[in-house]
Design a protein around this motif. Structure first.
Motif, PDB file in Angstrom:
ATOM      1  N   MET A 206     -29.906  31.459   2.204  1.00 39.03           N
ATOM      2  CA  MET A 206     -30.678  31.747   0.993  1.00 39.03           C
ATOM      3  C   MET A 206     -31.195  33.178   1.088  1.00 39.03           C
ATOM      4  SD  MET A 206     -32.704  28.113   0.589  1.00 39.03           S
ATOM      5  CE  MET A 206     -33.471  28.454  -0.971  1.00 39.03           C
ATOM      6  N   PRO A 207     -30.338  34.134   0.854  1.00 38.70           N
ATOM      7  CA  PRO A 207     -30.715  35.534   1.072  1.00 38.70           C
ATOM      8  C   PRO A 207     -31.797  36.023   0.105  1.00 38.70           C
ATOM      9  CG  PRO A 207     -28.539  35.380   0.070  1.00 38.70           C
ATOM     10  CD  PRO A 207     -28.948  33.983   0.387  1.00 38.70           C
ATOM     11  N   GLN A 208     -31.995  35.308  -0.987  1.00 40.43           N
ATOM     12  CA  GLN A 208     -33.009  35.752  -1.950  1.00 40.43           C
ATOM     13  C   GLN A 208     -34.437  35.453  -1.501  1.00 40.43           C
ATOM     14  OE1 GLN A 208     -31.223  33.087  -2.090  1.00 40.43           O
ATOM     15  NE2 GLN A 208     -32.236  31.433  -3.208  1.00 40.43           N
ATOM     16  N   LEU A 209     -34.576  34.683  -0.420  1.00 35.76           N
ATOM     17  CA  LEU A 209     -35.923  34.371   0.070  1.00 35.76           C
ATOM     18  C   LEU A 209     -36.622  35.639   0.543  1.00 35.76           C
ATOM     19  CD1 LEU A 209     -35.495  31.108   2.198  1.00 35.76           C
ATOM     20  CD2 LEU A 209     -36.554  31.360  -0.062  1.00 35.76           C
ATOM     21  N   PRO A 210     -37.944  35.674   0.434  1.00 42.71           N
ATOM     22  CA  PRO A 210     -38.653  36.863   0.902  1.00 42.71           C
ATOM     23  C   PRO A 210     -38.557  37.004   2.425  1.00 42.71           C
ATOM     24  CG  PRO A 210     -40.214  35.131   0.323  1.00 42.71           C
ATOM     25  CD  PRO A 210     -38.859  34.649  -0.118  1.00 42.71           C
ATOM     26  N   SER A 211     -38.635  38.221   2.876  1.00 41.67           N
ATOM     27  CA  SER A 211     -38.765  38.418   4.327  1.00 41.67           C
ATOM     28  C   SER A 211     -40.222  38.224   4.694  1.00 41.67           C
ATOM     29  CB  SER A 211     -38.310  39.829   4.706  1.00 41.67           C
ATOM     30  OG  SER A 211     -39.029  40.768   3.952  1.00 41.67           O
ATOM     31  N   VAL A 212     -40.511  38.139   6.007  1.00 42.86           N
ATOM     32  CA  VAL A 212     -41.905  37.969   6.408  1.00 42.86           C
ATOM     33  C   VAL A 212     -42.643  39.295   6.252  1.00 42.86           C
ATOM     34  CG1 VAL A 212     -41.267  36.139   8.019  1.00 42.86           C
ATOM     35  CG2 VAL A 212     -41.556  38.501   8.844  1.00 42.86           C
ATOM     36  N   ALA A 213     -43.947  39.260   6.409  1.00 39.51           N
ATOM     37  CA  ALA A 213     -44.748  40.459   6.176  1.00 39.51           C
ATOM     38  C   ALA A 213     -44.622  41.453   7.321  1.00 39.51           C
ATOM     39  CB  ALA A 213     -46.211  40.082   5.976  1.00 39.51           C
ATOM     40  N   ALA A 214     -44.647  40.923   8.534  1.00 43.74           N
ATOM     41  CA  ALA A 214     -44.671  41.817   9.691  1.00 43.74           C
ATOM     42  C   ALA A 214     -44.183  41.062  10.920  1.00 43.74           C
ATOM     43  CB  ALA A 214     -46.087  42.334   9.942  1.00 43.74           C
ATOM     44  N   VAL A 215     -43.858  41.818  11.953  1.00 46.81           N
ATOM     45  CA  VAL A 215     -43.691  41.194  13.262  1.00 46.81           C
ATOM     46  C   VAL A 215     -44.853  41.679  14.114  1.00 46.81           C
ATOM     47  CG1 VAL A 215     -41.179  41.032  13.117  1.00 46.81           C
ATOM     48  CG2 VAL A 215     -42.250  43.026  14.208  1.00 46.81           C
ATOM     49  N   CYS A 216     -45.240  40.826  15.042  1.00 47.11           N
ATOM     50  CA  CYS A 216     -46.384  41.172  15.878  1.00 47.11           C
ATOM     51  C   CYS A 216     -45.966  41.069  17.336  1.00 47.11           C
ATOM     52  CB  CYS A 216     -47.535  40.222  15.558  1.00 47.11           C
ATOM     53  SG  CYS A 216     -49.039  40.606  16.492  1.00 47.11           S
ATOM     54  N   VAL A 217     -46.111  42.190  18.062  1.00 46.65           N
ATOM     55  CA  VAL A 217     -45.612  42.264  19.440  1.00 46.65           C
ATOM     56  C   VAL A 217     -46.614  43.004  20.333  1.00 46.65           C
ATOM     57  CG1 VAL A 217     -43.174  42.220  18.762  1.00 46.65           C
ATOM     58  CG2 VAL A 217     -44.404  44.414  18.890  1.00 46.65           C
ATOM     59  N   TYR A 218     -46.327  43.040  21.608  1.00 45.07           N
ATOM     60  CA  TYR A 218     -47.114  43.856  22.543  1.00 45.07           C
ATOM     61  C   TYR A 218     -46.755  45.330  22.331  1.00 45.07           C
ATOM     62  CZ  TYR A 218     -49.303  40.264  25.475  1.00 45.07           C
ATOM     63  OH  TYR A 218     -50.099  39.263  25.943  1.00 45.07           O
ATOM     64  N   PRO A 219     -47.658  46.253  22.732  1.00 45.39           N
ATOM     65  CA  PRO A 219     -47.434  47.687  22.483  1.00 45.39           C
ATOM     66  C   PRO A 219     -46.095  48.200  23.023  1.00 45.39           C
ATOM     67  CG  PRO A 219     -49.692  47.323  23.213  1.00 45.39           C
ATOM     68  CD  PRO A 219     -48.999  46.002  23.327  1.00 45.39           C
ATOM     69  N   ASN A 220     -45.704  47.689  24.182  1.00 48.07           N
ATOM     70  CA  ASN A 220     -44.478  48.245  24.762  1.00 48.07           C
ATOM     71  C   ASN A 220     -43.226  47.763  24.053  1.00 48.07           C
ATOM     72  OD1 ASN A 220     -44.796  45.673  25.652  1.00 48.07           O
ATOM     73  ND2 ASN A 220     -44.219  46.073  27.775  1.00 48.07           N
ATOM     74  N   MET A 221     -43.377  46.865  23.081  1.00 46.99           N
ATOM     75  CA  MET A 221     -42.236  46.391  22.303  1.00 46.99           C
ATOM     76  C   MET A 221     -42.204  46.993  20.898  1.00 46.99           C
ATOM     77  SD  MET A 221     -40.346  44.417  24.059  1.00 46.99           S
ATOM     78  CE  MET A 221     -40.562  44.227  25.825  1.00 46.99           C
ATOM     79  N   VAL A 222     -43.234  47.811  20.595  1.00 49.74           N
ATOM     80  CA  VAL A 222     -43.354  48.343  19.237  1.00 49.74           C
ATOM     81  C   VAL A 222     -42.146  49.190  18.860  1.00 49.74           C
ATOM     82  CG1 VAL A 222     -44.661  49.958  17.786  1.00 49.74           C
ATOM     83  CG2 VAL A 222     -45.873  48.247  19.149  1.00 49.74           C
ATOM     84  N   ALA A 223     -41.758  50.065  19.758  1.00 50.87           N
ATOM     85  CA  ALA A 223     -40.641  50.976  19.447  1.00 50.87           C
ATOM     86  C   ALA A 223     -39.383  50.180  19.150  1.00 50.87           C
ATOM     87  CB  ALA A 223     -40.429  51.939  20.613  1.00 50.87           C
ATOM     88  N   THR A 224     -39.135  49.160  19.955  1.00 49.12           N
ATOM     89  CA  THR A 224     -37.956  48.319  19.746  1.00 49.12           C
ATOM     90  C   THR A 224     -37.989  47.669  18.373  1.00 49.12           C
ATOM     91  OG1 THR A 224     -37.987  47.848  22.118  1.00 49.12           O
ATOM     92  CG2 THR A 224     -36.633  46.402  20.726  1.00 49.12           C
ATOM     93  N   ALA A 225     -39.158  47.105  18.051  1.00 51.34           N
ATOM     94  CA  ALA A 225     -39.287  46.414  16.773  1.00 51.34           C
ATOM     95  C   ALA A 225     -39.137  47.387  15.617  1.00 51.34           C
ATOM     96  CB  ALA A 225     -40.644  45.717  16.703  1.00 51.34           C
ATOM     97  N   LYS A 226     -39.761  48.525  15.791  1.00 51.88           N
ATOM     98  CA  LYS A 226     -39.734  49.538  14.729  1.00 51.88           C
ATOM     99  C   LYS A 226     -38.298  49.918  14.385  1.00 51.88           C
ATOM    100  CE  LYS A 226     -42.114  52.154  12.003  1.00 51.88           C
ATOM    101  NZ  LYS A 226     -42.983  51.563  10.979  1.00 51.88           N
ATOM    102  N   LYS A 227     -37.536  50.080  15.451  1.00 57.08           N
ATOM    103  CA  LYS A 227     -36.141  50.464  15.283  1.00 57.08           C
ATOM    104  C   LYS A 227     -35.357  49.345  14.586  1.00 57.08           C
ATOM    105  CE  LYS A 227     -32.296  52.073  18.059  1.00 57.08           C
ATOM    106  NZ  LYS A 227     -31.800  51.917  19.435  1.00 57.08           N
ATOM    107  N   ALA A 228     -35.624  48.116  15.034  1.00 57.92           N
ATOM    108  CA  ALA A 228     -34.875  46.976  14.487  1.00 57.92           C
ATOM    109  C   ALA A 228     -35.202  46.731  13.024  1.00 57.92           C
ATOM    110  CB  ALA A 228     -35.172  45.723  15.310  1.00 57.92           C
ATOM    111  N   LEU A 229     -36.374  47.171  12.594  1.00 53.90           N
ATOM    112  CA  LEU A 229     -36.803  46.863  11.232  1.00 53.90           C
ATOM    113  C   LEU A 229     -36.722  48.075  10.316  1.00 53.90           C
ATOM    114  CD1 LEU A 229     -39.909  44.644  12.066  1.00 53.90           C
ATOM    115  CD2 LEU A 229     -37.709  43.885  11.144  1.00 53.90           C
ATOM    116  N   LYS A 230     -36.148  49.095  10.805  1.00 56.45           N
ATOM    117  CA  LYS A 230     -36.091  50.337  10.037  1.00 56.45           C
ATOM    118  C   LYS A 230     -35.521  50.091   8.632  1.00 56.45           C
ATOM    119  CE  LYS A 230     -35.301  55.114  10.564  1.00 56.45           C
ATOM    120  NZ  LYS A 230     -34.664  56.241  11.052  1.00 56.45           N
ATOM    121  N   GLY A 231     -36.240  50.582   7.631  1.00 55.52           N
ATOM    122  CA  GLY A 231     -35.744  50.483   6.261  1.00 55.52           C
ATOM    123  C   GLY A 231     -35.954  49.136   5.603  1.00 55.52           C
TER     124      GLY A 231
END
Lengths: 302, 511, 287
Positions: A76-101
């Motif tokens: 069901m691709p029309q479903l909304p995505s979640v608001a945010a991901v929540c991680v530890y500081p050392n995982m922020v860069a990884t998440a940021k990259k994965a969610l780019k755009g």
């Protein structure tokens, strides 16, 4: 610019426990059916801070979670995505990259999460590191020991300092209500956090039981309502930890709707800190669409 | 940190709802523009309602002597629900004879323990048929299903359960005395809590070994006759419970019947006085649960949000058709503005409408007569110069008798809307400065049924509750009921107690 | 025998802690059992009823607010005072025609009965109060409280013992009262007023009127500021009148059927309970 006078936090605002719980139980009796149910399920999905805060977190795990955040349910691709991901500081860069755009925010816990037992400088560094790594939102913890000692100035100043360190990033202040125990304490902590600059107040780290409860959430929502009434400033709310079922999520939304109104019923002002909730919401959404009860085997566990 | 700018200014509300207003305006919350609850009606399919109902006398349904019937309507739709037998003195006499026979031959001879077991059976059967009873109660009386389902019916079962246990323990209830039943009890109940009031009356009467003739209110007879079915299903001996339907004249026939030993009445003070007068010079015992104009006192140090909820429960529970309603709000001046603002906000979230919808907070006014009476009082309030406020967010259904939750500010103690019982969702708000003044205003009424006190200070609660001349004091809560808890009024709010150990007294002779 | 002339006593009423004559200034003759006039008593009117009820209402706030212990002490003090004046009361009863032995018995039992009720003041709330185990998270208790102002229509039998048996449970329970004393034997009641005055009973707690019942019962039982009526008169019409009048303001009415005031049925806490209201208080339980 409006001048806001800071109240005396030593002045306890009385809260009757039984009354709060009765109110919640009455709100829980709202029956959410048909369109209002579908609408609420999707809304709840869009409000999730998809969270992983484990010592065993790895880049691989975070990347998988980000993928789930982006497309919660592929059929069901029309479903909304979640608001945010929540991680530890050392995982922020990884998440940021994965969610780019994607428009999905990256939230990071900081300030010696979950205990907060560290020097202010350590907490500031922790925060700055997360922000520098690209975090859009910072979830800080308050120093509960200092709070319970009645050292409210300490709490206020610490939050204000972290807020400053956040820069553009939004600040969520975790009260860890499970350790504050009384609703009066929850109320006082909420007020301190909001007057010190919190953009959101949040119940729990998820590491202490009880985590989020509806009565605690109601008390915090009422604090937000009074703060808004006194200052005109909207503050967001994030219950976190222990919310696993779609039905509970809907009950939380009823709390928000009937305490703060429609303006707060958006991911900008209300979040769920959760992970397994996502799939239960999805199962309910699919059930509503297809009329068939669902099994977890058909929903990805990322 | 003494200065701060408003954050997130101009941030669009993602759901398209009204944006929060600026801090300088009177801040309002928008409860209506986004995510409204879809209708959630309780299905009434499986509920069987016959077109016509008879009296229940001597263990079977019996056609009225004069063969006259009256119609009862569903106040939410204004449609006829069923018709009921109109009880005449012949019917009452037949019922009293059945009750006397059952008392003499069966019920008074039954071991107390067995008596108790019948009452337990009844309690269980009410629980088993809870859903059906709740739906009928809402259809017949207009009360929201949330209340009939969560309050009326479960409490009715609980009263039977509680008193069932007393049946074989009466020796422990009255120190130094032996309790004997009174005999045949005539019971007349009101329309605001039909099944619950039946339970308040019948449960203690049966537990203490009496038999009864009960008359439900003419607008809400249905659950009483469903209860008759339960008595049959429970195998209760014929004549122990008799139900005669009808209006005031039927009630008068019960009050005047020479072979009745005790009258229990719940209703208006006006009718209560007539009954008390009719009983003058007779040996009949009586209890009266009459009207009220309950004060609800909010002190500055109260837990405000819970107090607001308490005010809502006090006056909007059951459309305000509650004799112990907190219909006079007394607020300490320092907190009045804040509290009234919060109350108004809260009123916007009250949903008025279809009693069978699970989300309805305020259902239909019980009858056209009551509907007109409430509207008259609202007009009187306006004419008396009070400021009216009604909630705006809920639109009323086109059909049926509905009334918006209403509050009046700027009222004086001398106003009729402050003095007289309205029995609807209408609250008057007065302010006070000192505790002494609050008590004076609270007690300045011929009534004395119930009152509320809201403060965080324990010693103040005890002082004020001592000074209130009323049978029930709810401190930091309101409109709570429990089978173990005695209920009843001071002054013109009645004589005697129902509920708890004290509720046994009216149904026994102490030897 | 000396030639001294006895000083006769003027019997007045006892209202609001004072001994006024009837507002009407009328009196009536009181005879002994041999129909010999022994005194003149006040023939009170509706206005005296009005004044007495006002006095009782005024006293109600203070008396109902006294601690149970204090009320007990006051009742005990009445007994002490009565004990000290035993001889006077015995003489008065004899004057009315009672045998000496009976008079002694009546006075002594009166003293004992006062002491009996003095002991109940701080106990009956424990016997009749309850803590109610409600299902919700609330602390709930019921306690008796005085009904308020009680109108008492006293008996002609055992004029001292009966009036004490009527007053004691009523005031032990924190009520105040207005008593229409025995019509035929009012003297002990009036003298008892003097005992009350000499003890620590606050003014207005007990108010004693004498006169013709038919001139006062109607006004007493219909008075809107009277909360309850305790009647000892058997007459059916009087009872019906009282009941009907009571309905005007939903008064509580108790009719006593007893003729034998020496009977121990007059010593029990249920007689206190007759003029008590039960107040039930709820409070949430939570931190």
């Amino acid at each position: 610019m409006s001048v806001i006078s800071i109240p005396d936090f030593n002045q306890t605002i009385p809260i009757d426990k039984v009354g709060v719980e009765e109110r919640v139980s009455r709100l829980n009796k709202r029956s959410i059916k048909k369109e209002s149910k579908v609408q609420a399920l999707k809304l709840a999905l869009s409000m999730i801070d998809l969270t992983t805060l484990e010592g065993k977190d790895s880049e691989g795990k975070v990347i998988q979670m980000c993928s789930k955040a982006r497309v919660p349910y592929a059929p069901m691709p029309q479903l909304p995505s979640v608001a945010a991901v929540c991680v530890y500081p050392n995982m922020v860069a990884t998440a940021k990259k994965a969610l780019k755009g994607t428009g999905i925010y990256v939230a990071s816990v900081a300030t010696a999460f979950p205990s907060g037992m560290a020097q202010l400088q350590v907490k500031l560094d922790d925060t700055k590191f997360a922000v520098d790594s690209g975090a859009d939102e910072i979830d800080m913890v308050i120093s509960r020991g200092e709070f319970l000692k009645g050292n409210y100035n300490f709490i206020f100043d610490e939050i204000a300092a972290i807020k400053e360190a956040c820069g553009e990033a939004h600040l969520k202040v975790i009260l860890e209500t499970g350790e504050l125990e009384t609703y009066e304490n929850v109320r006082t902590a909420s007020d301190i956090a909001m007057y010190a600059g919190a953009d959101f107040i949040k119940t729990s780290t998820g590491k202490i039981s009880p985590a989020a409860t509806q009565p605690v959430t109601l008390v915090m929502l009422e604090a937000i309502r009074d703060f808004y009434g006194d200052t005109g400033i909207m503050v967001g709310m994030k219950p976190a930890g222990g919310i696993r079922k779609a039905k509970e999520a809907l009950q939380y939304l009823v709390l928000v709707k009937e305490t703060l109104g429609a303006a707060w019923l958006t991911p900008n002002w209300f979040r769920f800190g959760a992970s397994s909730l996502t799939n239960d919401l999805l199962m309910q959404i699919v059930k509503q669409e297809t009329g068939v009860y669902q099994s977890l085997h058909y929903f990805s566990e990322d | 940190m003494s200065e701060k700018t408003k954050k997130n200014e101009g941030e669009a509300t993602a759901n398209g709802s009204a944006k929060p207003t600026s801090p300088n305006a009177d801040l309002k919350h928008d409860f209506a523009s986004f995510w409204n609850y879809s209708p959630a009606p309780e299905s009434s399919d499986f509920v069987e309602i016959r077109e016509q109902y008879q009296h229940y006398i001597d263990g079977s349904f019996s056609v009225p002597a004069k063969k006259r019937y009256f119609k009862s309507i569903n106040p939410a739709t204004e449609e006829v629900l069923a018709e009921f037998a109109e009880g005449t003195s012949e019917d009452v006499d037949k019922a009293v004879k059945a009750a006397r026979k059952a008392y003499d031959k069966v019920w008074s001879k039954l071991p107390a323990r067995e008596r108790g077991k019948y009452i337990y059976r009844i309690a269980r059967m009410i629980q088993e048929r809870a859903r059906e009873l709740a739906i009928i109660e809402s259809m017949d009386g207009g009360k929201p299903i949330r209340e009939s389902r969560d309050v009326d019916v479960p409490l009715a079962a609980a009263y039977f359960f509680y008193y069932a246990g007393w049946a074989d323990k009466l020796d422990y209830a009255f120190p130094g005395r032996k309790a004997e039943p009174v005999g045949v009890c005539g019971q007349i109940i009101p329309w605001n809590f039909p099944l619950l009031m039946l339970a308040w009356k019948i449960a203690p009467a049966l537990a203490t070994g009496n038999t009864v003739v009960l008359k439900p209110a003419e607008t809400t007879s249905l659950t009483a006759l469903k209860f008759a079915e339960i008595c049959m299903d429970a195998g209760l001996p014929a004549g122990v419970v008799n139900i005669v339907t009808g209006a005031g004249q039927t009630g008068a026939a019960i009050v005047d019947h020479p072979d009745i030993n005790k009258i229990a009445f719940t209703g208006s003070t006006e009718v209560g006085k007539i009954i008390q007068k009719s009983l003058a010079g007779t040996e009949k015992k009586f209890t009266l649960e009459l009207g009220g104009k309950g004060p609800n006192i909010i002190f500055e140090d109260a837990s405000v949000d819970q107090a607001v909820e308490g005010i809502v429960n006090a006056i909007f529970f059951n459309q305000g058709h509650v004799c112990c309603a907190g219909s006079r709000l007394l607020v300490q001046e320092g907190i009045a503005d804040k509290l009234i603002k919060k109350l108004k906000q809260r009123m916007e979230t009250l949903i008025v409408g279809d009693p069978l919808d699970k989300n309805t907070d305020i259902g239909a006014i019980n009858s056209k007569m009551q509907f007109n009476k409430i509207n008259e009082y609202i007009e009187i309030g306006i004419k008396e110069g009070a400021t009216i406020h009604q909630s705006n967010s809920s639109s009323l259904p086109d059909k049926g008798y509905f009334c918006k939750p209403t509050i009046f500010t700027g009222v004086a103690q001398s106003n009729r809307i402050v003095q007289e019982e309205i029995f609807g969702p209408v609250l008057t708000i007065q302010t006070f400065r000192t505790p002494e003044e609050a008590v004076e205003k609270a007690n300045n009424t011929p009534y004395g049924l119930a009152g509320g006190i809201w403060t965080d200070k324990g010693s103040k609660i005890f002082k004020i509750s001592q000074k209130l001349r009323s049978g029930v004091v709810w401190a930091n809560t309101f409109n709570k009921f429990d089978p173990t808890s005695p209920f009843g009024g001071y002054k013109e709010s009645g004589v005697g107690r129902e509920g708890g150990l004290h509720g046994l007294y009216p149904y026994v002779k102490l030897k | 025998m000396s030639d001294r002339i006895d000083v006769l006593k003027t019997y007045k009423t006892y209202v609001g802690g004072k001994f006024p004559r009837s507002e009407s200034d009328r009196t009536y003759k009181v005879n002994n059992s041999n129909d010999k006039v022994v005194a003149n008593a006040c023939r009170c009117t509706r206005k005296d009823v009005r004044d007495a009820v006002l006095a009782a209402r005024t006293a109600s706030k203070d008396w109902s607010g006294r601690s149970a212990y204090n009320r007990g002490q006051v009742l005990y003090r009445i007994a002490e005072m009565l004990e000290g004046r035993k001889d006077q009361f015995i003489r008065e009863l004899e004057l009315l025609g009672m045998k000496s032995k009976e008079a002694v018995y009546e006075v002594e039992l009166s003293v004992d009965r006062l002491i009996y009720y003095a002991g109940w003041t701080d106990k009956y709330p424990q016997v009749f109060g309850t803590v109610n185990p409600v299902a919700s998270s609330h602390f709930n208790f019921s306690a008796p409280e005085p009904t308020g102002v009680v109108g008492i229509i006293a008996s002609d039998e055992d004029p001292l013992l009966s009036i004490i048996s009527l007053i004691a449970p009523v005031i032990a329970g924190g009520n105040t009262c207005v008593i229409l004393a025995s019509e035929s034997n009012p003297l002990p009641a009036v003298s008892f007023g003097e005992v009350l005055h000499a003890s620590d009973v606050p003014a207005g707690v007990v108010n004693i009127l004498t006169g013709y019942r038919e001139e006062m019962v109607d006004h007493l039982s219909s008075h809107m500021d009277v909360n309850a009526v305790l009647n000892t008169i058997f007459d059916k019409e009087t009872r019906k009148l009282i009941d009907e009048n009571a309905s005007i303001s939903v008064k509580r009415v108790v009719h006593y059927d007893s003729k034998n005031w020496a009977d121990d049925t007059h010593e029990n806490p249920y007689l206190i309970l007759d003029f008590q209201e039960t107040k039930t208080t709820w409070h949430p339980v939570g931190v």
